[in-house]
Design a protein around this motif. Structure first.
Motif, PDB file in Angstrom:
ATOM      1  N   ALA A  51       2.233   8.167  -8.956  1.00 46.11           N
ATOM      2  CA  ALA A  51       3.305   8.064  -7.975  1.00 46.11           C
ATOM      3  C   ALA A  51       4.219   9.274  -8.176  1.00 46.11           C
ATOM      4  CB  ALA A  51       4.086   6.772  -8.168  1.00 46.11           C
ATOM      5  N   ARG A  52       4.459  10.008  -7.094  1.00 48.45           N
ATOM      6  CA  ARG A  52       5.277  11.228  -7.174  1.00 48.45           C
ATOM      7  C   ARG A  52       6.646  10.925  -7.784  1.00 48.45           C
ATOM      8  NH1 ARG A  52       5.530  16.282  -5.042  1.00 48.45           N
ATOM      9  NH2 ARG A  52       3.693  15.960  -3.749  1.00 48.45           N
ATOM     10  N   MET A  53       7.269   9.807  -7.389  1.00 47.93           N
ATOM     11  CA  MET A  53       8.608   9.516  -7.917  1.00 47.93           C
ATOM     12  C   MET A  53       8.573   9.245  -9.423  1.00 47.93           C
ATOM     13  SD  MET A  53       9.567   5.903  -6.201  1.00 47.93           S
ATOM     14  CE  MET A  53       9.758   4.560  -7.325  1.00 47.93           C
ATOM     15  N   ASP A  54       7.466   8.698  -9.959  1.00 45.58           N
ATOM     16  CA  ASP A  54       7.355   8.495 -11.405  1.00 45.58           C
ATOM     17  C   ASP A  54       7.242   9.821 -12.125  1.00 45.58           C
ATOM     18  OD1 ASP A  54       7.451   5.770 -11.060  1.00 45.58           O
ATOM     19  OD2 ASP A  54       5.280   5.469 -11.266  1.00 45.58           O
ATOM     20  N   VAL A  55       6.486  10.751 -11.556  1.00 44.52           N
ATOM     21  CA  VAL A  55       6.329  12.086 -12.167  1.00 44.52           C
ATOM     22  C   VAL A  55       7.668  12.815 -12.146  1.00 44.52           C
ATOM     23  CG1 VAL A  55       5.163  14.319 -11.966  1.00 44.52           C
ATOM     24  CG2 VAL A  55       3.874  12.205 -11.600  1.00 44.52           C
ATOM     25  N   GLU A  56       8.370  12.741 -11.016  1.00 44.20           N
ATOM     26  CA  GLU A  56       9.664  13.407 -10.916  1.00 44.20           C
ATOM     27  C   GLU A  56      10.688  12.776 -11.859  1.00 44.20           C
ATOM     28  OE1 GLU A  56      10.348  13.253  -6.695  1.00 44.20           O
ATOM     29  OE2 GLU A  56       9.094  15.031  -6.350  1.00 44.20           O
ATOM     30  N   MET A  84       0.847  -1.184   0.000  1.00 40.98           N
ATOM     31  CA  MET A  84       0.000   0.000   0.000  1.00 40.98           C
ATOM     32  C   MET A  84       0.889   1.242   0.000  1.00 40.98           C
ATOM     33  SD  MET A  84      -2.947   1.105   0.054  1.00 40.98           S
ATOM     34  CE  MET A  84      -4.514   1.166   0.566  1.00 40.98           C
ATOM     35  N   THR A  85       0.560   2.201  -0.820  1.00 40.47           N
ATOM     36  CA  THR A  85       1.335   3.430  -0.898  1.00 40.47           C
ATOM     37  C   THR A  85       0.905   4.394   0.196  1.00 40.47           C
ATOM     38  OG1 THR A  85       1.421   3.116  -3.272  1.00 40.47           O
ATOM     39  CG2 THR A  85       2.015   5.268  -2.455  1.00 40.47           C
ATOM     40  N   ARG A  86       1.865   5.008   0.828  1.00 43.77           N
ATOM     41  CA  ARG A  86       1.566   5.950   1.899  1.00 43.77           C
ATOM     42  C   ARG A  86       1.110   7.288   1.338  1.00 43.77           C
ATOM     43  NH1 ARG A  86       6.985   6.190   4.753  1.00 43.77           N
ATOM     44  NH2 ARG A  86       7.625   5.764   2.667  1.00 43.77           N
ATOM     45  N   PRO A  87       0.253   8.027   2.092  1.00 42.68           N
ATOM     46  CA  PRO A  87      -0.167   9.367   1.657  1.00 42.68           C
ATOM     47  C   PRO A  87       1.054  10.257   1.432  1.00 42.68           C
ATOM     48  CG  PRO A  87      -1.445   8.647   3.545  1.00 42.68           C
ATOM     49  CD  PRO A  87      -0.345   7.629   3.348  1.00 42.68           C
ATOM     50  N   GLY A  88       0.967  11.142   0.454  1.00 38.21           N
ATOM     51  CA  GLY A  88       2.076  12.027   0.138  1.00 38.21           C
ATOM     52  C   GLY A  88       2.953  11.479  -0.967  1.00 38.21           C
ATOM     53  N   LEU A  89       2.847  10.179  -1.218  1.00 40.70           N
ATOM     54  CA  LEU A  89       3.626   9.586  -2.288  1.00 40.70           C
ATOM     55  C   LEU A  89       2.854   9.574  -3.601  1.00 40.70           C
ATOM     56  CD1 LEU A  89       5.308   6.593  -0.452  1.00 40.70           C
ATOM     57  CD2 LEU A  89       6.229   8.862  -0.896  1.00 40.70           C
ATOM     58  N   LEU A  90       1.580   9.932  -3.530  1.00 40.33           N
ATOM     59  CA  LEU A  90       0.743  10.020  -4.723  1.00 40.33           C
ATOM     60  C   LEU A  90       0.361  11.475  -4.956  1.00 40.33           C
ATOM     61  CD1 LEU A  90      -1.677   6.998  -4.176  1.00 40.33           C
ATOM     62  CD2 LEU A  90       0.356   7.083  -5.614  1.00 40.33           C
ATOM     63  N   VAL A  91       0.257  11.853  -6.218  1.00 45.61           N
ATOM     64  CA  VAL A  91      -0.137  13.215  -6.563  1.00 45.61           C
ATOM     65  C   VAL A  91      -1.318  13.172  -7.526  1.00 45.61           C
ATOM     66  CG1 VAL A  91       2.146  14.223  -6.192  1.00 45.61           C
ATOM     67  CG2 VAL A  91       1.560  13.360  -8.449  1.00 45.61           C
ATOM     68  N   THR A  92      -2.128  14.204  -7.475  1.00 48.02           N
ATOM     69  CA  THR A  92      -3.268  14.336  -8.381  1.00 48.02           C
ATOM     70  C   THR A  92      -2.755  14.759  -9.760  1.00 48.02           C
ATOM     71  OG1 THR A  92      -3.595  16.675  -7.912  1.00 48.02           O
ATOM     72  CG2 THR A  92      -4.747  15.098  -6.468  1.00 48.02           C
ATOM     73  N   PRO A  93      -3.603  14.656 -10.779  1.00 46.19           N
ATOM     74  CA  PRO A  93      -3.188  15.163 -12.092  1.00 46.19           C
ATOM     75  C   PRO A  93      -2.809  16.647 -12.048  1.00 46.19           C
ATOM     76  CG  PRO A  93      -5.047  13.690 -12.350  1.00 46.19           C
ATOM     77  CD  PRO A  93      -4.871  13.901 -10.868  1.00 46.19           C
ATOM     78  N   ALA A  94      -3.517  17.450 -11.261  1.00 43.75           N
ATOM     79  CA  ALA A  94      -3.192  18.882 -11.155  1.00 43.75           C
ATOM     80  C   ALA A  94      -1.831  19.081 -10.498  1.00 43.75           C
ATOM     81  CB  ALA A  94      -4.273  19.612 -10.373  1.00 43.75           C
ATOM     82  N   GLU A  95      -1.527  18.299  -9.470  1.00 45.70           N
ATOM     83  CA  GLU A  95      -0.220  18.392  -8.814  1.00 45.70           C
ATOM     84  C   GLU A  95       0.885  17.921  -9.760  1.00 45.70           C
ATOM     85  OE1 GLU A  95      -1.456  17.706  -4.160  1.00 45.70           O
ATOM     86  OE2 GLU A  95      -1.298  15.961  -5.484  1.00 45.70           O
ATOM     87  N   ALA A  96       0.610  16.870 -10.519  1.00 46.75           N
ATOM     88  CA  ALA A  96       1.589  16.383 -11.500  1.00 46.75           C
ATOM     89  C   ALA A  96       1.866  17.468 -12.539  1.00 46.75           C
ATOM     90  CB  ALA A  96       1.084  15.113 -12.178  1.00 46.75           C
ATOM     91  N   ALA A  97       0.826  18.161 -12.969  1.00 45.27           N
ATOM     92  CA  ALA A  97       0.987  19.248 -13.942  1.00 45.27           C
ATOM     93  C   ALA A  97       1.879  20.345 -13.369  1.00 45.27           C
ATOM     94  CB  ALA A  97      -0.377  19.815 -14.327  1.00 45.27           C
ATOM     95  N   ARG A  98       1.661  20.692 -12.115  1.00 47.77           N
ATOM     96  CA  ARG A  98       2.468  21.735 -11.471  1.00 47.77           C
ATOM     97  C   ARG A  98       3.938  21.294 -11.384  1.00 47.77           C
ATOM     98  NH1 ARG A  98      -0.691  22.565  -7.454  1.00 47.77           N
ATOM     99  NH2 ARG A  98       0.342  21.224  -5.964  1.00 47.77           N
ATOM    100  N   ILE A  99       4.186  20.045 -11.018  1.00 50.48           N
ATOM    101  CA  ILE A  99       5.557  19.525 -10.924  1.00 50.48           C
ATOM    102  C   ILE A  99       6.235  19.572 -12.296  1.00 50.48           C
ATOM    103  CG2 ILE A  99       6.927  17.422 -10.547  1.00 50.48           C
ATOM    104  CD1 ILE A  99       4.815  16.689  -8.363  1.00 50.48           C
TER     105      ILE A  99
END
Length: 58
Positions: free
Chosen positions: A47-52, A1-16
């Protein structure tokens, strides 16, 4: 299970990534974005690390 904060919304991914949310949706459709994860409420997340990693690769 992924912990909160490790996932981002599409809008957050766009900002990153420095693009608009519309661009994120186009990239999802075209297969350019990492595979999304769906929450228990069927909301799309990435997943935040995938977006980064995508940011570093571009």
């Amino acid at each position: 299970m992924t912990r909160p904060g490790l996932l981002v919304t599409p809008a957050e991914a766009a900002r990153i990534l420095g693009v608009t949310p519309s661009t994120v949706w186009r990239w999802v459709t075209a297969g350019r974005m990492p595979t999304p994860v769906f929450s228990e409420r069927r909301r799309m997340r990435f997943a935040r690390m995938d977006v980064e990693a995508l940011l570093k690769a571009s």
